[in-house]
Design a protein around this motif. Structure first.
Motif, short mmCIF file in Angstrom:
data_model
loop_
_atom_site.label_atom_id
_atom_site.label_comp_id
_atom_site.label_asym_id
_atom_site.label_seq_id
_atom_site.Cartn_x
_atom_site.Cartn_y
_atom_site.Cartn_z
N GLU A 91 0.81 -1.22 0.00
CA GLU A 91 0.00 0.00 0.00
C GLU A 91 0.84 1.27 0.00
O GLU A 91 0.48 2.24 -0.65
CB GLU A 91 -0.92 0.03 1.23
N LEU A 138 -13.98 -4.44 2.88
CA LEU A 138 -13.26 -4.99 1.73
C LEU A 138 -12.30 -3.95 1.16
O LEU A 138 -11.15 -4.26 0.82
CB LEU A 138 -14.24 -5.42 0.64
N HIS A 140 -12.55 -15.48 2.57
CA HIS A 140 -13.07 -15.67 1.22
C HIS A 140 -12.53 -16.95 0.61
O HIS A 140 -13.23 -17.67 -0.09
CB HIS A 140 -12.65 -14.46 0.37
N PHE A 172 -7.59 -12.47 -2.64
CA PHE A 172 -9.00 -12.51 -3.04
C PHE A 172 -9.22 -13.41 -4.25
O PHE A 172 -10.26 -14.02 -4.39
CB PHE A 172 -9.53 -11.11 -3.31
N PRO A 175 -3.10 -15.42 1.82
CA PRO A 175 -4.40 -15.54 1.16
C PRO A 175 -4.68 -14.32 0.28
O PRO A 175 -4.34 -13.20 0.65
CB PRO A 175 -5.40 -15.57 2.33
N ASP A 223 -9.17 -11.54 8.66
CA ASP A 223 -8.49 -11.54 7.37
C ASP A 223 -9.51 -11.93 6.28
O ASP A 223 -9.77 -13.10 6.05
CB ASP A 223 -7.34 -12.54 7.45
N LEU A 224 -10.05 -10.92 5.61
CA LEU A 224 -11.10 -11.20 4.62
C LEU A 224 -10.64 -12.07 3.45
O LEU A 224 -11.39 -12.96 3.04
CB LEU A 224 -11.69 -9.89 4.10
N PRO A 225 -9.45 -11.84 2.89
CA PRO A 225 -9.04 -12.75 1.81
C PRO A 225 -8.98 -14.20 2.29
O PRO A 225 -9.36 -15.11 1.55
CB PRO A 225 -7.64 -12.24 1.42
N LEU A 226 -8.56 -14.41 3.52
CA LEU A 226 -8.50 -15.77 4.06
C LEU A 226 -9.91 -16.36 4.16
O LEU A 226 -10.17 -17.48 3.73
CB LEU A 226 -7.82 -15.77 5.43
N THR A 276 -9.07 -3.52 3.19
CA THR A 276 -8.14 -4.63 3.33
C THR A 276 -6.93 -4.44 2.43
O THR A 276 -7.07 -4.40 1.21
CB THR A 276 -8.84 -5.95 2.96
N PRO A 277 -5.74 -4.30 3.01
CA PRO A 277 -4.57 -4.13 2.15
C PRO A 277 -4.14 -5.47 1.59
O PRO A 277 -3.98 -6.43 2.32
CB PRO A 277 -3.51 -3.57 3.11
#
Ligand SMILES: Nc1ncnc2c1ncn2[C@@H]1O[C@H](COP(=O)(O)OP(=O)(O)O)[C@@H](O)[C@H]1O
Ligand SMILES: Nc1ncnc2c1ncn2[C@@H]1O[C@H](COP(=O)(O)OP(=O)(O)O)[C@@H](O)[C@H]1O
Ligand code: SF4
Ligand SMILES: [Mg+2]
Ligand SMILES: [Mg+2]
Lengths: 340, 328
Positions: free
Chosen positions: A231, B251, B215, A272, A270, B210-213, B254-255
Motif C-alpha cells: 500500500e 473490503l 473468502h 482474493f 491468502p 483476514d477477509l481474503p482468508l 483490506t490491504p
C-alpha cells in the motif's frame, strides 16, 4: 520550517538514512553473542518510504531500535554504521541521541500506549517535545501542537490537546503518536508495525496518513504484512533471520519475487483471487537466533536448496535497484501461477 | 443452498454484560446458521461481538435472549449435564495458542482430556487415539510426553486442533485460529483444518479478520457490526458484490498485494461503543450513503430479493459500488 543545515541538492542526492553492515548481538554467558541482526545494509532517500518486511523474530524491531539508539540492554550494536544526513549515529552519547530522537528522527510504535506517557495530556506531550527541540515560547508551542494534530486529521484539535491518551480510541491514539513523531519536522520517520494493532478500517485511515506524511521526509516502514507494504512503500527490503534477503521496488518484488523466501511468503498469503485454491505454506519454521551463520538460513525450508547453499549467500545486485541473497534465485516470472 | 435443517442455529441471540459504565450489548439479536460440513466465516472489527458469539454458542456464556439450536435441539438454557452430549459434538479452538493450553500438562494429557471426559475407553485405547491424533495434525509421536512451552505457536495450534477433533465432533468453532501466526505457518494450519474437514466432514465456524482468508476457505460469510449481523451470504457473492456499505468498506480497507494503490472507499471514524449504540441503523454515523431514514429506523436483516441466498440489514443495499470489481 526548511532545514538550513543541508543544501537542497544534497537532500535529493545522498541517502537521508544509511545503514551499513549493521550487526546487533545479545551476549550469552556460555558462548559468543547471539547475532539477531547480521550485516544489514539499508538506505532511505528524501521523499521515499522503504518497507522492512519479515516474519516475527526476523530482527525488524532490533534494527529500528538501533537506528534510534534504543537497543535494549544487554543487546548492543556489534558493528556497522548508521548515518543520518551524513552524520554517524552509532558513536553518539545518550545526551546527543536525545537531541536527535524526536527532532531529526521521528518514531511511531505498534502500540501507541507504549509510546505515549499516560499521565501527560496530548497537549503536554506535544508541547514538551516542541520546546525541547525548538526555541519557542509556550504559546507558540501550543499553536505548533494544535497544527500537528490537525495535520494528522484529528477533528476538534484544540479540544483534543487536553485529552489523555487513555481517553482516546486506538485509532486516535495512533494519530497522536504520529503527530508526536512529526511535530518537529524530522528528516526520517521510523514506524514499527504502526497499524498492526488496528482494525482494518482504522488501519486504512492510518496508512493513508502515513503515506502522505512519510513521503514528506524519508520513512522506514516496518511490517510483517506484505499487503501493508504494498500500500505505501516505494521499495521493500525482505528480512529473514536477521539478514536482508531481497530488495527492490515494491511492485517489482511483489510481481516477481526472486528470493525463494519472498516467493514462499507470497504463495502463503491468502488473496482474493485465490478462492477454491489451497494456500502453499513454507515448510518448517524460522530458525532461532545463532551466533555464527554457516549455511543459508533459509536452506532447511527452501525447495531450491542445493549443496552450494551450505555457504551463506551474500546480498548481490541482480538488476538496477534490485538485490537478492540466494545461490539459486527464482526465475524472473510471476509469483504465483493460477495452476494448483 | 442446502434445504436440510441447519446443524447449528442462533435465533435472535442477545448477550448483555452489566458493567460499571453501563449495559454492554455485545450481541443484539444475532441470526446465524451453520449447516453440516459447511464452513462459515465470521468477520467484523474488534468489539463487534465475535468472541462473545463463539462462547455463547458453546454455552460458555449464558444468552440474555434468543435461542441456540444444535441439530434441532434448543441448547440455549440447558444445564451442564444435559449439555454434555452436545459438547462432545461441538468443540472450540482459540486464537492464542499460548494461553489456551495448560502449561503444566503434558501434550498427551491435553489431547486426551476430552477423551477422558467422555469415557472414550481404557488407558491403552486413549493412548492409541492420542498417538493417532498427533500424527493427523502433523506432530511427532514423542510430542505426547512434552509440555506446550516446548512447541512453537504453530505447533501449539496443532495441539489445540488435535484436542478439538479428538471426539470427531460435528462442528468446531475456531476463534481467530491463525491470527497470532506468521503467514508461512498460518498457511500450514489453514491447510490442516481443510484436510480435517475433507476427512471428517466437520462444519466450521471460523472467526477471522483476514477477509481474503475467509473468502478463500468459507462457503458463506457473516459480517458482524456492533453485535448485529449486517450481511450474510455465499462467500463469493459477498466479496464480489457486497450489499452492505460496511462490508464494502471493510473490503476496500483490506490491504492486499494485488489491490494496492487503488482508490478506495474510506470509512470514517471508529466503531461506536456497544454501550451507547446509535439510533436507527447502528452503522449510520460511519456510513457514506446514510440519509434521514437511516438515523431513525433500524434496518432488519432480510433477503434483498425474493429467493436470494443472501441477507442484508440496510435500507439501501448494494448502492455502494463493489470495491474489488474488475478481476481483483
Ligand atoms: N533480550 C533478548 N535476548 C536475546 N534475544 C533477544 C532479546 N530480545 C529480542 N531477541 C531476539 O532478537 C530477534 C529479533 O527480534 P525482533 O527484532 O524483536 O524481531 P521482529 O521485530 O522482527 O519480530 C528474535 O530472535 C528475538 O528472539
Ligand atoms: N465479560 C465481559 N464483560 C463486559 N463486557 C464484555 C465482556 N466480554 C466482552 N465484552 C464486550 O462486548 C463487546 C464484544 O466483545 P467481543 O465479543 O470480545 O468482540 P470481538 O471478539 O469481536 O472483538 C465488546 O465491547 C467487549 O468489550
Ligand atoms: S441503513 Fe442507511 S446508514 Fe445503515 S448501512 Fe444502509 S445506508 Fe448506511
Ligand atoms: Mg517487532
Ligand atoms: Mg475476539
Amino acid at each position: 520550517m526548511a532545514d538550513t543545515n543541508t543544501p537542497p541538492d544534497a537532500r535529493t542526492e545522498a541517502p537521508l538514512l544509511e545503514i551499513r553492515g549493521l550487526r546487533i548481538g545479545f551476549p550469552r554467558p556460555d558462548g559468543p553473542p547471539l547475532v539477531v541482526v547480521d550485516g544489514v545494509d539499508l538506505s532511505i532517500r528524501q521523499g521515499e518510504i522503504l518497507g522492512l518486511v519479515g516474519e516475527s523474530g526476523s530482527g525488524k524491531s532490533m534494527l529500528a531500535l538501533a537506528a534510534m539508539g534504543l537497543v535494549p540492554a544487554p543487546g548492543y550494536v556489534m558493528a556497522g554504521d548508521i548515518r543520518l544526513d551524513g552524520r554517524d549515529l552509532v558513536t553518539l552519547s545518550e545526551r546527543e541521541w536525545q537531541k536527535v530522537r524526536g527532532r531529526t528522527l521521528g518514531m511511531v510504535f505498534q502500540d501507541p500506549m507504549t509510546g505515549l506517557n499516560p499521565v501527560r495530556s496530548v497537549g503536554a506531550l506535544l508541547g514538551e517535545s516542541v520546546r525541547r527541540h525548538q526555541k519557542v515560547g509556550p504559546e507558540e508551542a501550543a499553536a505548533i501542537s494544535e497544527a500537528a494534530l490537525k495535520a494528522v486529521g484529528i477533528p476538534a484539535a484544540r479540544e483534543r490537546l487536553a485529552a489523555f491518551p487513555h481517553q482516546l480510541s486506538g485509532g486516535l491514539r495512533q494519530r497522536v503518536m504520529i503527530a508526536l513523531a512529526l511535530v518537529n519536522r524530522p528528516r526520517v520517520i521510523i514506524a514499527d508495525e504502526p497499524t498492526t494493532a488496528l482494525d482494518a478500517t482504522i488501519q486504512a485511515q492510518i496508512l493513508d496518513l502515513l503515506r502522505d506524511r512519510l513521503h514528506e521526509a524519508g520513512g522506514l516502514m516496518i511490517t510483517h504484512d506484505l499487503g501493508v507494504a504494498a500500500e505505501i512503500c516505494d521499495r521493500i527490503a525482505v528480512i529473514y533471520h536477521g539478514r536482508i534477503v531481497e530488495t527492490g521496488r515494491t511492485r517489482d518484488v511483489l510481481a516477481a519475487p526472486r528470493h525463494p523466501y519472498t516467493a514462499g511468503l507470497l504463495a502463503a498469503v491468502p488473496r482474493f483471487h485465490g478462492r477454491g485454491t489451497r494456500l502453499i505454506p513454507i515448510r518448517g519454521a524460522p530458525p532461532g537466533p545463532v551466533s555464527e551463520r554457516v549455511e543459508c538460513s533459509f536452506r532447511p525450508r527452501c525447495a531450491k536448496a542445493a549443496p552450494e547453499c551450505a555457504a551463506a549467500p551474500a546480498l548481490e545486485a541482480i538488476a538496477p535497484g534490485r538485490s537478492v541473497a540466494c545461490h539459486h534465485p527464482v526465475a524472473a516470472a510471476p509469483a504465483r501461477e493460477d495452476a494448483q | 443452498m442446502t434445504g436440510a435443517a441447519p446443524l447449528l442455529e442462533a435465533r435472535d441471540l442477545s448477550v448483555t454484560f452489566a458493567t460499571p459504565r453501563g449495559q454492554v450489548h455485545a450481541l443484539d439479536g444475532v441470526e446465524l446458521s451453520v449447516h453440516r460440513g459447511e464452513t462459515v466465516g465470521l468477520v467484523g472489527e474488534s468489539g463487534s461481538g465475535k468472541s462473545t458469539l463463539a462462547l455463547t454458542l458453546l454455552r460458555a456464556i449464558e444468552p440474555t435472549g434468543g435461542e441456540i439450536l444444535f441439530d434441532g435441539q434448543a441448547i440455549g438454557h440447558l444445564g451442564s449435564r444435559a449439555l454434555k452430549p452436545v459438547r462432545r459434538r461441538l468443540q472450540m479452538v482459540f486464537q492464542d495458542p499460548y494461553a489456551s493450553l495448560d502449561p503444566r500438562m503434558k501434550v498427551g494429557r491435553i489431547v486426551a482430556e476430552p477423551l477422558r471426559a467422555h469415557a472414550y475407553g481404557d488407558r491403552a485405547r486413549i493412548a492409541a487415539r492420542v498417538a493417532e491424533l498427533l500424527e493427523q495434525v502433523g506432530l511427532p509421536a514423542d510430542a505426547a510426553g512434552r509440555y506446550p512451552a516446548q512447541f512453537s505457536g504453530g505447533q501449539r495450534q496443532r495441539i489445540a486442533i488435535a484436542r478439538a477433533i479428538a471426539l470427531e465432533p460435528d462442528m468446531v468453532v475456531a476463534d481467530e485460529p491463525v491470527s497470532a501466526l506468521d503467514v508461512s505457518i498460518q498457511a500450514q494450519i489453514v491447510n490442516l483444518l481443510q484436510d480435517i474437514q475433507d476427512r471428517l466432514g466437520i462444519a466450521y465456524l471460523v472467526i477471522a479478520h483476514d477477509l481474503p482468508l475467509v473468502h478463500q476457505i468459507a462457503d458463506r460469510i457473516v459480517v458482524l457490526y456492533l453485535g448485529r449481523v449486517v450481511e450474510e451470504g455465499p462467500a463469493e457473492q459477498v466479496v464480489a458484490r457486497p450489499l452492505h456499505p460496511y462490508t464494502a468498506g471493510l473490503l476496500a480497507a483490506t490491504p492486499t498485494v494485488d489491490t494496492a494503490g487503488r482508490p478506495r472507499l474510506m470509512l470514517k471514524g471508529d466503531p461506536p461503543s456497544p454501550i451507547n449504540r446509535p439510533d436507527g441503523c447502528p452503522f449510520h454515523p460511519r456510513c457514506p450513503i446514510a440519509r434521514d431514514r437511516c438515523r431513525s429506523e433500524r434496518p432488519a436483516l432480510v433477503a434483498p430479493d425474493a429467493g436470494a441466498a443472501r441477507r442484508v440489514a440496510c435500507h439501501f443495499p448494494g448502492e455502494v459500488p463493489p470495491p474489488l470489481a474488475a478481476g481483483a
